[in-house]
Write an enzyme that holds these catalytic residues in place. Sequence first.
Site, mmCIF file in Angstrom:
data_model
loop_
_atom_site.group_PDB
_atom_site.id
_atom_site.type_symbol
_atom_site.label_atom_id
_atom_site.label_comp_id
_atom_site.label_asym_id
_atom_site.label_seq_id
_atom_site.Cartn_x
_atom_site.Cartn_y
_atom_site.Cartn_z
ATOM 1 N N GLY A 46 0.813 -1.217 0.000
ATOM 2 C CA GLY A 46 0.000 0.000 0.000
ATOM 3 C C GLY A 46 0.841 1.259 0.000
ATOM 4 O O GLY A 46 0.565 2.212 -0.744
ATOM 5 N N CYS A 47 1.878 1.279 0.805
ATOM 6 C CA CYS A 47 2.734 2.467 0.902
ATOM 7 C C CYS A 47 3.521 2.673 -0.388
ATOM 8 O O CYS A 47 3.752 3.811 -0.797
ATOM 9 C CB CYS A 47 3.659 2.361 2.112
ATOM 10 S SG CYS A 47 2.742 2.347 3.674
ATOM 11 N N THR A 48 3.897 1.586 -1.040
ATOM 12 C CA THR A 48 4.595 1.696 -2.324
ATOM 13 C C THR A 48 3.650 2.265 -3.371
ATOM 14 O O THR A 48 4.018 3.174 -4.126
ATOM 15 C CB THR A 48 5.147 0.325 -2.763
ATOM 16 O OG1 THR A 48 6.093 -0.110 -1.777
ATOM 17 C CG2 THR A 48 5.814 0.407 -4.118
#
Length: 155
Positions: A46-48
């Site tokens: 998700g953060c990527t």
Amino acid sequence: MSTRLAVGDAAPDFTLPDADGKPVSLSDYRGRRVIVYFYPAASTPGCTKQACDFRDSLADLGDAGLEVIGISPDKQAKLAKFRDAEGLTFPLLSDPDREVLTAWGVYGEKQMYGKTITGVIRSTFLVDPDGKIEQALYNVRASGHVAKLRRDLKV
């Protein structure tokens, strides 16, 4: 649970090291609009996705006079690896003590897979040129968030 920020509040100033250890302060951006986004952990799916969406929108955001800063509790070495792996060109700042996360109201209880845990609440803020909160968006989704932000800002 830390207190949440609202539109019109003064954005809590900070000085944190970037992925290379260089100190970056919110006050460095005074006179400009800046998007400050908080994410739980570098190199997670998700953060990527979120970081790459900001990366891919950076030129358009810049043309609209917007800067971008990402903040997580990750250590500098992990941020450098993440930046290099994903070709990120905006500052990623390290807040391992979670002091800035707490000051901005993005560290506390959240729901994850049906359980209540304590961690980073994925959030995005727009700070105006005078250092005031122009938008405070808590509990945003990793996917589609940057596109929605761009629509809302007409970028």
